[in-house]
Design a protein around this motif. Sequence first.
Motif: not given
Length: 242
Positions: A111-116, A118-127, A144-150
Amino acid sequence: MPRVALKRWCSAMVLVALASCASVSTKDAPEVNDARTPEEAGFVSMRALVPDLRMEIRYAGSHNFVGTPIEGYEASECYLLRPAAEALQRVEQALREKRQRLLIYDCYRPVRAVAHFMRWARDSGDQAHKAEFYPALDKSRLVPQYIAERSGHSRGATIDLTLMQCDADAHCTPLDMGTSFDYFGELAHTDSPNVSQAQRENRHALRAAMEREGFRNYPDEWWHYSLVPEPTPKTAYDFPVK
């Protein structure tokens, strides 16, 4: 009904509906098991079942869309709940009769990896890795199509993998699937009309091998399979991969 009363009634109904949606969301969220090791959770190491299984666990290293080892991956290992592990073992055994083998990219995901993710997905500057992993998509569209919150991976019966063809000396080469693993976009959809016939046939060969042992493909990712029915559909796990 007077206008003011009607307005109050409508407002009340909206609040009830929102509360209902919130409760459904909470109810549907899987419970995170407190097991600290694979053994406590009833997981099996695929190396124990298939000692020479080929693995390239991407999230234990830096060759992935985040560009860094993912939290919770302390080793390049594959763990699955026993029913999924034994089903995958049967897939591998059947493929070897045709000089084919599996190459594993990911199995159980904490679960902690999924949280990682999601943090990356919300960082629009890291591309930094857009060109390789999502060249045709805006990063904001990955969830959520490719990266799921759960993630189903956290429930212990989902796996990412590809198919290899081997020669008589057991030298194996991954088949051409039309995209790399974790390519986010239409081209990675299992039945994409924009890949070649040979690439589509390779995808279908992998799908047929997996389906024979009860795995079902996620159609937006040719590499993604889950055992159906899942052994623990309402339980997620968070022990580290090590």
